[in-house]
Each structure stands twice: as C-alpha cells, then as structure tokens.
Design a protein around this motif. Structure first.
Motif, short mmCIF file in Angstrom:
data_model
loop_
_atom_site.label_atom_id
_atom_site.label_comp_id
_atom_site.label_asym_id
_atom_site.label_seq_id
_atom_site.Cartn_x
_atom_site.Cartn_y
_atom_site.Cartn_z
N ILE A 60 0.84 -1.20 0.00
CA ILE A 60 0.00 0.00 0.00
C ILE A 60 0.87 1.25 0.00
O ILE A 60 2.05 1.20 0.34
CB ILE A 60 -0.94 0.01 1.23
N GLY A 61 0.28 2.36 -0.40
CA GLY A 61 0.94 3.65 -0.31
C GLY A 61 1.81 4.03 -1.49
O GLY A 61 2.52 5.02 -1.45
N GLY A 62 1.76 3.27 -2.58
CA GLY A 62 2.61 3.57 -3.72
C GLY A 62 1.84 4.18 -4.88
O GLY A 62 0.61 4.25 -4.87
N HIS A 63 2.58 4.64 -5.87
CA HIS A 63 1.97 5.16 -7.09
C HIS A 63 2.73 4.64 -8.31
O HIS A 63 3.89 4.27 -8.20
CB HIS A 63 1.90 6.69 -7.08
N ILE A 64 2.06 4.62 -9.44
CA ILE A 64 2.64 4.10 -10.68
C ILE A 64 3.78 5.01 -11.12
O ILE A 64 3.61 6.21 -11.29
CB ILE A 64 1.59 4.03 -11.80
N GLY A 65 4.96 4.40 -11.30
CA GLY A 65 6.11 5.14 -11.80
C GLY A 65 6.28 4.94 -13.29
O GLY A 65 6.58 5.88 -14.03
N TYR A 91 5.65 -5.30 -17.38
CA TYR A 91 5.84 -4.91 -15.98
C TYR A 91 5.34 -3.49 -15.76
O TYR A 91 5.13 -2.72 -16.70
CB TYR A 91 7.32 -5.02 -15.58
N ILE A 92 5.16 -3.17 -14.48
CA ILE A 92 4.93 -1.79 -14.04
C ILE A 92 5.89 -1.55 -12.89
O ILE A 92 6.37 -2.49 -12.27
CB ILE A 92 3.47 -1.54 -13.60
N THR A 93 6.20 -0.29 -12.63
CA THR A 93 7.01 0.02 -11.45
C THR A 93 6.16 0.86 -10.50
O THR A 93 5.35 1.69 -10.93
CB THR A 93 8.30 0.77 -11.79
N ILE A 94 6.36 0.61 -9.24
CA ILE A 94 5.64 1.32 -8.18
C ILE A 94 6.68 2.09 -7.36
O ILE A 94 7.68 1.50 -6.92
CB ILE A 94 4.87 0.34 -7.26
N ASP A 95 6.44 3.36 -7.18
CA ASP A 95 7.34 4.22 -6.41
C ASP A 95 6.70 4.56 -5.08
O ASP A 95 5.47 4.58 -4.94
CB ASP A 95 7.65 5.51 -7.17
N GLY A 96 7.57 4.89 -4.12
CA GLY A 96 7.10 5.33 -2.83
C GLY A 96 6.79 6.81 -2.85
O GLY A 96 7.06 7.51 -3.83
N THR A 97 6.24 7.29 -1.76
CA THR A 97 5.87 8.71 -1.69
C THR A 97 6.96 9.56 -1.07
O THR A 97 6.95 10.78 -1.23
CB THR A 97 4.56 8.88 -0.89
#
Length: 163
Positions: free
Chosen positions: A85-90, A98-104
C-alpha cells in the motif's frame, strides 16, 4: 555350468524385455494423466493466488529497508506474498510486461518495486492497461528478489486503484 549361465541369461533377458514393454505400454496413459494433472494444477494455481494470505506492507517501509540493508530485506521478504500500500505508478511498460511502483517519500526515488505481469493473465493485463502514471495503487503479489540498487522484484497477482 554352461546351461545354468544360459538359463540365467535368458531369465534376465525376459525380465528386461518385460520391463521395457510394460514401461512403453503405460507411458501413453501416464502422459494423459500428466496432462490432466497439469490442467488441474493450473486451475489450482489460479485458485491459490486468489486465496493467498497477503501480508500488508507499506511501500516506504519496504524501500527504506532495501536501502538500509538489501541482504536483510531479501532474506525477510523473498518468496512472501504481500499487499503493498501507499505507492503510485512510476512506469508502465509499453509491452505490458511490468509496471514500477514508487514510494511517496522523496528520498526513495531511485529505488522502486518492479511488478512483473504474467502475459497469459488477460484480466491482469487489462487492469494494467487501465492505469495511469502517477496513479495511487495497491498491488498484490509475491516478492521474487530484493536488490540495493533497483529495489524489489514482484510477481504481480493483482493491482487496484487506491484512494
């Protein structure tokens, strides 16, 4: 003694031939059974992925742990089913691989979570195609690896929009 050796050799020959014939005769049935097992195991695999118990994890905590000690993070999380939880699409790969998820947290921008999309899972691919860069998401999957430069590699099971 010569007759004994011939008789023994003949007996061994009969056993070898019988085992070869038996092995060949049953292999077709075994292949059919293996195919049925394969079909049922893929169905079972899909059911298991939907029934997994995902441990909830905050993306910023995961990324911080990988940055501080990737070896320890790898030992703690590798092979674990997680709900991140807490991520957004990078990034969204143009081939939907694939997709990458970045932190805030700004200090974690170099490290991310790479989520690999199963090419055979049409429902998952459609969900990824509906995403937008920067969108807040919750991802479900199994962590495959942790590295100190690239971050986490995850086998993606499910992705959903987060509020």
């Amino acid at each position: 003694m010569g007759k004994f050796k011939k008789a023994l050799l003949g007996l061994v020959g009969i056993v070898v031939v019988a085992s070869l014939v038996g092995g060949c005769g049953g292999s077709g049935q075994n292949k059919a059974n293996d195919a049925n097992k394969s079909d049922s195991s893929s169905t079972t695999q899909q059911q298991k992925s939907k029934q997994k118990d995902y441990a909830e994890a905050d993306i910023n905590v995961l990324l911080s742990e990988a940055k501080d000690n990737a070896a320890a993070a790898n030992q703690n999380y590798k092979g674990k089913a997680v709900k991140i939880i807490g991520g957004h699409i990078g990034n969204i790969d143009s081939d939907v691989k694939y997709i990458t998820i970045d932190g805030t947290a700004a200090k974690y921008t170099m490290i991310h979570i790479r989520c690999d999309v199963d090419a055979k899972d049409k429902e998952l691919k459609d969900a990824v195609l509906a995403l937008k860069k920067g969108q807040n998401v919750t991802v479900y999957g199994t962590i495959k690896e942790v590295g100190d430069i690239m971050g986490y590699s995850l086998k993606l099971d499910k992705v959903e929009s987060a509020q």
